[in-house]
Design a protein around this motif. Structure first.
Motif, PDB file in Angstrom:
ATOM      1  N   MET A   1     -20.049   2.266  19.780  1.00  0.00           N
ATOM      2  CA  MET A   1     -21.328   3.183  19.816  1.00  0.00           C
ATOM      3  C   MET A   1     -22.408   2.145  20.038  1.00  0.00           C
ATOM      4  N   SER A   2     -23.064   2.432  21.196  1.00  0.00           N
ATOM      5  CA  SER A   2     -24.213   1.673  21.701  1.00  0.00           C
ATOM      6  C   SER A   2     -25.318   1.396  21.012  1.00  0.00           C
ATOM      7  N   ILE A   3     -25.869   0.176  20.874  1.00  0.00           N
ATOM      8  CA  ILE A   3     -27.084  -0.012  19.917  1.00  0.00           C
ATOM      9  C   ILE A   3     -28.249   0.740  20.647  1.00  0.00           C
ATOM     10  N   LYS A   4     -28.304   1.320  21.734  1.00  0.00           N
ATOM     11  CA  LYS A   4     -29.486   2.033  21.982  1.00  0.00           C
ATOM     12  C   LYS A   4     -29.507   3.597  21.558  1.00  0.00           C
ATOM     13  N   ILE A   5     -28.328   3.819  20.986  1.00  0.00           N
ATOM     14  CA  ILE A   5     -28.447   5.161  20.458  1.00  0.00           C
ATOM     15  C   ILE A   5     -29.637   5.078  19.550  1.00  0.00           C
ATOM     16  N   SER A   6     -30.149   6.264  19.236  1.00  0.00           N
ATOM     17  CA  SER A   6     -31.384   6.342  18.080  1.00  0.00           C
ATOM     18  C   SER A   6     -30.837   5.865  16.503  1.00  0.00           C
ATOM     19  N   THR A   7     -31.982   5.077  15.952  1.00  0.00           N
ATOM     20  CA  THR A   7     -31.489   4.444  14.799  1.00  0.00           C
ATOM     21  C   THR A   7     -31.502   5.811  13.851  1.00  0.00           C
ATOM     22  N   LYS A   8     -31.238   5.678  12.503  1.00  0.00           N
ATOM     23  CA  LYS A   8     -31.307   6.838  11.568  1.00  0.00           C
ATOM     24  C   LYS A   8     -32.678   7.094  11.312  1.00  0.00           C
ATOM     25  N   GLN A   9     -33.669   5.883  11.299  1.00  0.00           N
ATOM     26  CA  GLN A   9     -35.065   6.145  11.120  1.00  0.00           C
ATOM     27  C   GLN A   9     -35.644   6.902  12.194  1.00  0.00           C
ATOM     28  N   GLN A  10     -35.229   6.766  13.357  1.00  0.00           N
ATOM     29  CA  GLN A  10     -35.681   7.596  14.654  1.00  0.00           C
ATOM     30  C   GLN A  10     -35.019   8.939  14.402  1.00  0.00           C
ATOM     31  N   VAL A  11     -34.011   9.309  14.215  1.00  0.00           N
ATOM     32  CA  VAL A  11     -33.242  10.419  14.228  1.00  0.00           C
ATOM     33  C   VAL A  11     -33.973  11.187  12.907  1.00  0.00           C
ATOM     34  N   VAL A  43     -40.626   9.657  19.624  1.00  0.00           N
ATOM     35  CA  VAL A  43     -39.915   8.834  18.888  1.00  0.00           C
ATOM     36  C   VAL A  43     -39.550   7.637  19.260  1.00  0.00           C
ATOM     37  N   ARG A  44     -38.972   7.605  20.691  1.00  0.00           N
ATOM     38  CA  ARG A  44     -38.580   6.364  21.269  1.00  0.00           C
ATOM     39  C   ARG A  44     -39.514   5.782  22.074  1.00  0.00           C
ATOM     40  N   SER A  45     -40.832   5.852  22.042  1.00  0.00           N
ATOM     41  CA  SER A  45     -41.828   5.354  22.612  1.00  0.00           C
ATOM     42  C   SER A  45     -41.561   5.352  24.184  1.00  0.00           C
ATOM     43  N   GLY A  46     -41.084   6.502  24.627  1.00  0.00           N
ATOM     44  CA  GLY A  46     -40.864   6.676  26.072  1.00  0.00           C
ATOM     45  C   GLY A  46     -41.696   7.689  26.810  1.00  0.00           C
ATOM     46  N   THR A  47     -41.435   8.013  28.123  1.00  0.00           N
ATOM     47  CA  THR A  47     -42.284   8.793  28.774  1.00  0.00           C
ATOM     48  C   THR A  47     -41.463  10.115  29.078  1.00  0.00           C
ATOM     49  N   TYR A 143     -27.936  17.946  16.172  1.00  0.00           N
ATOM     50  CA  TYR A 143     -28.612  17.038  16.752  1.00  0.00           C
ATOM     51  C   TYR A 143     -27.544  16.037  17.343  1.00  0.00           C
ATOM     52  N   ILE A 144     -27.421  16.117  18.631  1.00  0.00           N
ATOM     53  CA  ILE A 144     -26.341  15.093  19.393  1.00  0.00           C
ATOM     54  C   ILE A 144     -26.800  14.149  19.947  1.00  0.00           C
ATOM     55  N   GLU A 145     -26.578  12.978  20.115  1.00  0.00           N
ATOM     56  CA  GLU A 145     -26.937  11.600  21.099  1.00  0.00           C
ATOM     57  C   GLU A 145     -25.488  11.036  21.382  1.00  0.00           C
ATOM     58  N   ARG A 146     -25.221  10.797  22.737  1.00  0.00           N
ATOM     59  CA  ARG A 146     -24.246  10.009  23.170  1.00  0.00           C
ATOM     60  C   ARG A 146     -24.591   9.485  24.537  1.00  0.00           C
ATOM     61  N   VAL A 220     -26.044  14.866  13.885  1.00  0.00           N
ATOM     62  CA  VAL A 220     -26.704  14.743  12.770  1.00  0.00           C
ATOM     63  C   VAL A 220     -26.831  16.499  12.523  1.00  0.00           C
ATOM     64  N   ASN A 221     -26.803  16.993  11.284  1.00  0.00           N
ATOM     65  CA  ASN A 221     -26.804  18.393  11.084  1.00  0.00           C
ATOM     66  C   ASN A 221     -28.185  18.667  10.149  1.00  0.00           C
ATOM     67  N   PHE A 222     -28.842  19.755  10.377  1.00  0.00           N
ATOM     68  CA  PHE A 222     -29.840  20.021   9.279  1.00  0.00           C
ATOM     69  C   PHE A 222     -30.037  21.514   9.429  1.00  0.00           C
ATOM     70  N   ARG A 223     -31.048  22.371   8.634  1.00  0.00           N
ATOM     71  CA  ARG A 223     -30.943  23.533   8.796  1.00  0.00           C
ATOM     72  C   ARG A 223     -32.447  24.170   9.073  1.00  0.00           C
ATOM     73  N   ASN A 224     -32.609  25.406   9.549  1.00  0.00           N
ATOM     74  CA  ASN A 224     -33.770  26.062   9.960  1.00  0.00           C
ATOM     75  C   ASN A 224     -34.374  26.262   8.390  1.00  0.00           C
ATOM     76  N   PRO A 225     -35.870  26.064   8.345  1.00  0.00           N
ATOM     77  CA  PRO A 225     -36.686  26.174   7.328  1.00  0.00           C
ATOM     78  C   PRO A 225     -36.146  27.857   6.552  1.00  0.00           C
ATOM     79  N   GLN A 226     -36.104  27.783   5.331  1.00  0.00           N
ATOM     80  CA  GLN A 226     -36.045  29.200   4.702  1.00  0.00           C
ATOM     81  C   GLN A 226     -37.499  29.930   4.902  1.00  0.00           C
ATOM     82  N   SER A 227     -37.426  31.261   4.714  1.00  0.00           N
ATOM     83  CA  SER A 227     -38.549  31.988   4.607  1.00  0.00           C
ATOM     84  C   SER A 227     -39.532  31.598   3.730  1.00  0.00           C
ATOM     85  N   LYS A 228     -39.453  31.163   2.668  1.00  0.00           N
ATOM     86  CA  LYS A 228     -40.332  30.702   1.718  1.00  0.00           C
ATOM     87  C   LYS A 228     -41.014  29.283   1.974  1.00  0.00           C
TER      88      LYS A 228
END
Length: 243
Positions: A1-11, A43-47, A143-146, A220-228
């Protein structure tokens, strides 16, 4: 995997911003592609380019660009509007022979690869990446990066990997739908492309779902916020009033 993939901190930062966005009372369960472009650029200091080029976000410092897509899992990904040169002639020949079909399909694949190559040249890029957000009805978000390609080899797709067939027209209550050119992966025998060249030239790419769990992809998997966890409109107004 390329080192230019986003880091854990960036993701982590990217997914946190998206999660907070989804807490807003006026947001729905989809994340606009333009919003994801802005978050990635931050996040990636880009444009964020806001153009019709192949890349949507670039980092001049790192010499990389990103093609950005965000949809619900049930929505087909429009890779681009593929206006193929000499399409009228190629379409006519595609209806007469297998060779004509393959030539039209090859023109579509070449068109996609050349679009990426043009962004590499125009922005002085070393590499192009794919940044993808998928929202599922279950509330899961992926979220996927490749890496897609680089300046040494701009080909994202190989024309020899596909064979092509026109679909059977579908009749609806109101009108008859125009046939689309379907591209099948020879290795998996699955449909990955649908080019609507008899209509608005939309090119749908369902094959990218293979990348969602691919070993070369950051997933990376995460979830939609719950109603509360979501803010009410009153809470949002109160927060903004003290800024």
């Amino acid at each position: 995997m390329s080192i230019k993939i986003s880091t854990k901190q960036q993701v982590d930062e990217l997914t946190k911003i998206i999660y907070q966005y989804l807490r807003l009372p006026l947001s729905d369960e989809t994340i606009p592609g333009s919003f994801l472009e802005g978050v990635l650029a931050h996040v990636r200091s880009g444009t964020r380019l806001n153009t019709y080029d192949f890349v949507d976000v670039i980092s001049k410092k790192e010499k990389i660009g990103w093609q950005v897509k965000s949809t619900k899992s049930s929505t087909p990904v429009t890779w681009k509007r593929a206006k193929i040169p000499n399409s009228v002639e190629l379409i006519e020949k595609s209806k007469k022979s297998t060779e004509g079909l393959q030539n039209l399909g090859n023109a579509i694949i070449n068109f996609c690869n050349e679009h990426a190559e043009q962004s590499i040249k125009d922005y002085g890029l070393d590499e192009i990446y794919y940044s993808r957000l998928v929202v599922f009805d279950s509330g899961e978000i992926k979220y996927i990066e490749r890496k897609l390609c680089d300046k040494k080899d701009h080909r994202i797709f190989r024309k020899e990997d596909y064979e092509w067939h026109w679909s059977t027209p579908k009749k609806t209550v109101k009108k008859e739908q125009l046939p689309a050119l379907h591209g099948y992966n020879k290795h998996t025998n699955t449909k990955e492309w649908a080019w609507h060249g008899l209509g608005e030239n939309q090119l749908h790419f369902s094959g990218e779902s293979r990348w969602w769990e691919d070993k070369d992809s950051l997933v990376v998997n995460f979830r939609n916020p719950q109603s509360k966890e979501k803010l009410s409109l009153e809470e949002l107004i109160k927060m903004l009033s003290v800024i």
